[in-house]
Design a protein around this motif. Structure first.
Motif, short mmCIF file in Angstrom:
data_model
loop_
_atom_site.label_atom_id
_atom_site.label_comp_id
_atom_site.label_asym_id
_atom_site.label_seq_id
_atom_site.Cartn_x
_atom_site.Cartn_y
_atom_site.Cartn_z
N VAL A 18 7.27 -3.80 3.34
CA VAL A 18 6.96 -5.09 2.74
C VAL A 18 5.98 -4.87 1.59
O VAL A 18 5.29 -3.84 1.54
N PRO A 19 5.91 -5.81 0.63
CA PRO A 19 4.97 -5.65 -0.48
C PRO A 19 3.54 -5.49 0.01
O PRO A 19 3.14 -6.08 1.02
N ASP A 20 2.78 -4.68 -0.70
CA ASP A 20 1.42 -4.38 -0.28
C ASP A 20 0.55 -5.63 -0.31
O ASP A 20 0.80 -6.57 -1.09
N ARG A 21 -0.46 -5.65 0.54
CA ARG A 21 -1.45 -6.73 0.57
C ARG A 21 -2.24 -6.75 -0.73
O ARG A 21 -2.57 -5.70 -1.30
N LYS A 22 -2.61 -7.93 -1.21
CA LYS A 22 -3.45 -8.05 -2.39
C LYS A 22 -4.81 -7.40 -2.13
O LYS A 22 -5.42 -7.62 -1.08
N GLY A 23 -5.27 -6.60 -3.08
CA GLY A 23 -6.59 -5.98 -2.96
C GLY A 23 -6.73 -5.06 -1.77
O GLY A 23 -7.83 -4.89 -1.23
N HIS A 24 -5.64 -4.43 -1.34
CA HIS A 24 -5.63 -3.63 -0.11
C HIS A 24 -6.49 -2.38 -0.28
O HIS A 24 -6.18 -1.49 -1.09
N ASP A 25 -7.57 -2.28 0.47
CA ASP A 25 -8.42 -1.09 0.42
C ASP A 25 -7.64 0.12 0.89
O ASP A 25 -6.94 0.07 1.90
N LEU A 34 12.29 -5.47 17.91
CA LEU A 34 12.22 -6.02 16.56
C LEU A 34 11.71 -4.98 15.58
O LEU A 34 11.21 -3.92 15.97
N THR A 35 11.79 -5.30 14.30
CA THR A 35 11.25 -4.41 13.27
C THR A 35 9.76 -4.65 13.10
O THR A 35 9.20 -5.64 13.58
N VAL A 36 9.10 -3.71 12.40
CA VAL A 36 7.67 -3.84 12.12
C VAL A 36 7.45 -3.78 10.61
O VAL A 36 8.07 -2.98 9.92
N PRO A 37 6.55 -4.64 10.07
CA PRO A 37 6.34 -4.69 8.61
C PRO A 37 5.24 -3.73 8.16
O PRO A 37 4.07 -3.92 8.49
N LEU A 38 5.61 -2.71 7.44
CA LEU A 38 4.65 -1.72 6.96
C LEU A 38 4.32 -2.00 5.50
O LEU A 38 5.21 -2.01 4.64
N TYR A 39 3.04 -2.21 5.21
CA TYR A 39 2.62 -2.52 3.85
C TYR A 39 2.84 -1.34 2.90
O TYR A 39 2.46 -0.20 3.20
N GLY A 40 3.39 -1.62 1.73
CA GLY A 40 3.47 -0.66 0.63
C GLY A 40 4.03 0.68 1.02
O GLY A 40 5.04 0.78 1.71
N ASP A 41 3.32 1.75 0.61
CA ASP A 41 3.80 3.11 0.90
C ASP A 41 3.21 3.65 2.20
O ASP A 41 3.48 4.79 2.57
N GLY A 42 2.39 2.87 2.90
CA GLY A 42 1.85 3.30 4.19
C GLY A 42 0.72 4.30 4.10
O GLY A 42 0.30 4.85 5.11
N ARG A 43 0.17 4.53 2.89
CA ARG A 43 -0.87 5.55 2.74
C ARG A 43 -2.26 5.04 3.11
O ARG A 43 -3.18 5.84 3.26
N ASN A 44 -2.43 3.74 3.21
CA ASN A 44 -3.75 3.19 3.52
C ASN A 44 -4.24 3.77 4.84
O ASN A 44 -3.52 3.78 5.84
N SER A 45 -5.49 4.25 4.85
CA SER A 45 -6.01 5.02 5.97
C SER A 45 -7.19 4.31 6.62
O SER A 45 -8.05 3.75 5.94
N ARG A 46 -7.21 4.36 7.96
CA ARG A 46 -8.28 3.74 8.74
C ARG A 46 -8.72 4.68 9.85
O ARG A 46 -7.92 5.47 10.38
#
Length: 329
Positions: A271-278, A203-215
């Motif tokens: 997919v559209p980015d999460r609201k308030g995504h750190d 299946l496909t995987v849903p990646l938020y926004g531009d994928g730059r969020n770092s953890r």
């Protein structure tokens, strides 16, 4: 020694209990362990199956917000390790009420009972998300809290409560704050098990926004070992960071998972980015390293490969969870 573990049928809590009962933690080999878990969608008795027959384990299905249950279990307890929490950010954005009840009211109920029972040590397990987002560098433990999601706000509130009970009542509380965990038995709504199981099924995987969020990524075994060090030797009233030492953007993490699972970029669905995504989290772990000798032992390349292999070979664990998502029965 008698240890009360809240949320001990969840992802992190069950790992702690399995390790504890297997003798992995020095001087705790014969500890009597009581697990209190409500068994919400993320709590699973199967997570404790490897130790279910251990004579030192007692499992109680119950709510940490129930003072009658909590008071009864708190008697003669030497140590509380408090994992129980609502923890999925997306769910807190949709409806934060369960997060306020469990994370704030539940923690308060436990703290009050611990004071009444004269508990010897209380470890409150928290998250780096209470700090908000950091553009550069890493947070030290004295960084002011600035949560952005309803989930993080409830964890910040419970952190303050725990430390206030130390200052006001003298309860020997330590707070741990961790970076993003991964490993076996993680409910498949979180990014690594969701992406891994989707890819294993083609299946496909849903990646938020531009994928730059770092953890920063922390193997659950390292996290639990850090908690054990804090429970054994941490200074009451102190906060300790537990990190993994591998910082990746979500896009980089996705690329690693694609490679391990033999998929390519066509499997990624933006997919559209999460609201308030750190944007970025990063913890300074020098305090726990200097005081307690903590260092992560599981390299990310090894840990993520072993984790994906676990999901590959444990379909019987995760397929039923994905077939019947919470709220569909």
């Amino acid at each position: 020694m008698r240890i009360l573990v809240t949320g001990g049928a969840g992802f992190i809590g069950s790992h702690f209990v399995r390790e504890l009962l297997s003798g992995a933690y020095p001087h705790w080999e014969n500890a009597r362990t009581v697990v209190l878990d409500k068994l919400t969608y993320a709590g699973n008795p199967a997570n404790l199956a490897p130790v279910a027959d251990d004579p030192n384990l007692t499992f109680v299905q119950g709510d940490i917000c129930d003072p009658v249950v909590v008071d009864d279990l708190m008697r003669d307890v030497d140590l509380v390790v408090h994992f129980a929490a609502e923890s999925h950010v997306d769910r807190s954005i949709a409806d934060a009420s369960a997060f306020v009840r469990t994370n704030v009211q539940g923690t308060f109920t436990l703290l009050e009972a611990a004071v009444r029972a004269g508990v010897g040590r209380f470890v409150h397990v928290s998250t780096d998300e209470v700090y908000g987002s950091i553009e550069h560098g890493a947070w030290a433990e004295d960084q002011p809290l600035s949560p952005n999601s309803p989930y993080a706000a409830t964890k910040a509130a419970s952190d303050h409560l725990a430390l206030a009970f130390h200052r006001t009542h003298g309860l020997p509380v330590c707070v741990t704050r961790c970076s993003n965990n991964y490993g076996p038995y993680q409910y498949p709504e979180k990014v690594i098990p969701l992406f891994a199981t989707n890819l294993l099924d083609g299946l496909t995987v849903p990646l938020y926004g531009d994928g730059r969020n770092s953890r920063d990524w922390l193997h659950v075994d390292d996290h639990c070992r850090g908690i054990q060090l804090v429970a054994s030797k941490g200074r009451p009233g102190e906060v300790y960071h537990i990190g993994g030492g591998t910082e990746l953007s979500n896009a980089e993490l996705t690329a690693r998972l694609l490679d391990i699972c033999g998929a390519d970029a066509t499997a990624v669905r933006r997919v559209p980015d999460r609201k308030g995504h750190d944007l970025r989290y990063c913890l300074d772990i020098s305090k726990i390293t200097a005081e307690l000798g903590y260092a992560p032992r599981t390299g990310f390349a090894e840990g993520i490969a072993e984790t994906v292999e676990w999901y590959r070979t444990h379909r019987d664990w995760w397929e039923p969870l994905k077939a019947t998502p919470p709220g569909t029965t």
